[in-house]
Design an enzyme around this catalytic site. Structure first.
Site, mmCIF file in Angstrom:
data_model
loop_
_atom_site.group_PDB
_atom_site.id
_atom_site.type_symbol
_atom_site.label_atom_id
_atom_site.label_comp_id
_atom_site.label_asym_id
_atom_site.label_seq_id
_atom_site.Cartn_x
_atom_site.Cartn_y
_atom_site.Cartn_z
ATOM 1 N N ARG A 1 13.218 4.569 12.471
ATOM 2 C CA ARG A 1 11.945 5.298 12.406
ATOM 3 C C ARG A 1 11.069 4.956 13.621
ATOM 4 N NH1 ARG A 1 9.450 4.749 6.629
ATOM 5 N NH2 ARG A 1 8.245 6.515 7.441
ATOM 6 N N HIS B 1 12.931 -2.825 2.137
ATOM 7 C CA HIS B 1 12.331 -1.526 2.484
ATOM 8 C C HIS B 1 13.227 -0.426 1.955
ATOM 9 C CE1 HIS B 1 9.347 -3.440 4.943
ATOM 10 N NE2 HIS B 1 10.308 -4.226 5.387
ATOM 11 N N ARG C 1 7.456 0.483 13.349
ATOM 12 C CA ARG C 1 8.086 -0.003 12.109
ATOM 13 C C ARG C 1 9.262 -0.954 12.383
ATOM 14 N NH1 ARG C 1 5.698 3.412 8.195
ATOM 15 N NH2 ARG C 1 5.295 5.475 9.044
ATOM 16 N N ARG D 1 4.895 11.120 -2.450
ATOM 17 C CA ARG D 1 4.674 10.786 -1.043
ATOM 18 C C ARG D 1 5.945 11.047 -0.226
ATOM 19 N NH1 ARG D 1 4.706 4.618 1.290
ATOM 20 N NH2 ARG D 1 4.044 5.104 3.410
ATOM 21 N N ASP E 1 1.027 -15.519 5.651
ATOM 22 C CA ASP E 1 0.594 -16.896 5.388
ATOM 23 C C ASP E 1 0.569 -17.200 3.891
ATOM 24 O OD1 ASP E 1 0.381 -17.542 8.033
ATOM 25 O OD2 ASP E 1 -1.807 -17.398 8.141
ATOM 26 N N PRO F 1 0.792 -1.231 0.000
ATOM 27 C CA PRO F 1 0.000 0.000 0.000
ATOM 28 C C PRO F 1 0.823 1.279 0.000
ATOM 29 C CG PRO F 1 -0.851 -1.539 1.622
ATOM 30 C CD PRO F 1 0.420 -2.134 1.091
ATOM 31 N N ASN F 2 0.318 2.235 -0.743
ATOM 32 C CA ASN F 2 0.843 3.611 -0.824
ATOM 33 C C ASN F 2 2.123 3.747 -1.646
ATOM 34 O OD1 ASN F 2 -1.205 4.857 0.893
ATOM 35 N ND2 ASN F 2 -0.260 3.695 2.557
ATOM 36 N N ASN G 1 8.193 -5.537 -1.129
ATOM 37 C CA ASN G 1 8.160 -4.446 -0.167
ATOM 38 C C ASN G 1 6.718 -4.393 0.330
ATOM 39 O OD1 ASN G 1 8.095 -2.170 1.356
ATOM 40 N ND2 ASN G 1 9.035 -0.818 -0.161
HETATM 41 C C1 DQA Z 1 8.377 0.978 3.817
HETATM 42 C C2 DQA Z 1 8.426 1.161 5.343
HETATM 43 C C3 DQA Z 1 7.040 0.943 5.948
HETATM 44 O O1 DQA Z 1 7.086 1.133 7.357
HETATM 45 C C4 DQA Z 1 6.060 1.953 5.368
HETATM 46 O O2 DQA Z 1 4.755 1.706 5.877
HETATM 47 C C5 DQA Z 1 6.065 1.987 3.881
HETATM 48 C C6 DQA Z 1 7.334 1.856 3.169
HETATM 49 C C7 DQA Z 1 9.739 1.295 3.149
HETATM 50 O O3 DQA Z 1 9.906 0.895 2.003
HETATM 51 O O4 DQA Z 1 10.594 1.946 3.758
HETATM 52 O O5 DQA Z 1 5.041 2.220 3.249
HETATM 53 O O6 DQA Z 1 8.083 -0.398 3.542
#
Ligand code: DQA
Length: 148
Positions: free
Chosen positions: A109, A102, A113, A20, A89, A12-13, A76
């Site tokens: 952080r 990551h 996390r 972002r 799973d 996600p995101n 990721n």
């Molecule tokens: C992330 C680290 C995660 O904590 C965060 O929610 C992300 C990106 C990273 O690539 O550093 O969305 O996976």
């Protein structure tokens, strides 16, 4: 023409990369990452398919539906890293070699996390190196596949 394929999954995101929090995640976009991965894949003689979703279930469905086409998974999991037992799973059920990456140094952080439910089932983990986390993760995954 490479015959082996790996699956790259973005959680996600990560579709928002570029806009972002660029001070945290960098200025490159997801398309740029995917292009770099495909290029590196070519030089390693492996085909790279990339898939991103903001939905836990969609990622899980994709793993179920495509596992037999791939020799390994580079993931990721983004925020799902920290709590998704369902994704974990599905990754176990795939039976495929797995490298978790990551972009950021998650240990530098927020405390939430620092914990990954994916790391204990991954063959390896690379973090904190931005785009290089993906590229080094791909190289590591290909090495694992070649040895198997
Ligand atoms: C992330 C680290 C995660 O904590 C965060 O929610 C992300 C990106 C990273 O690539 O550093 O969305 O996976």
């Amino acid at each position: 023409m490479p015959v082996e394929k790996v699956l790259v999954l973005h959680g996600p995101n990560l579709n928002l990369l570029g806009s972002r929090e660029p001070d945290v995640y960098g200025e490159f976009t997801l398309d740029e990452i995917n292009n770099e991965l495909k290029k590196r894949g070519k030089s390693l003689d492996i085909e790279v398919d990339c898939h991103q979703s903001n939905h836990e279930g969609a990622l899980i469905d994709h793993i179920h539906d495509s596992t037999e086409n791939y020799r390994g998974i580079l993931i990721n999991p983004a925020a799902l890293t920290h709590y998704s037992y369902a994704l974990r799973d599905a990754l176990i059920a795939s039976g495929l070699p797995l490298v978790e990456i990551h972009l950021t140094n998650v240990f530098a952080r927020e405390p939430f996390r620092h914990h990954s439910v994916v790391s204990p089932i991954a063959d390896g983990l690379i973090y904190g190196l931005g785009l290089d986390s993906y590229l080094l993760g791909l190289e590591a995954l290909v090495n694992i596949i070649k040895k198997s």
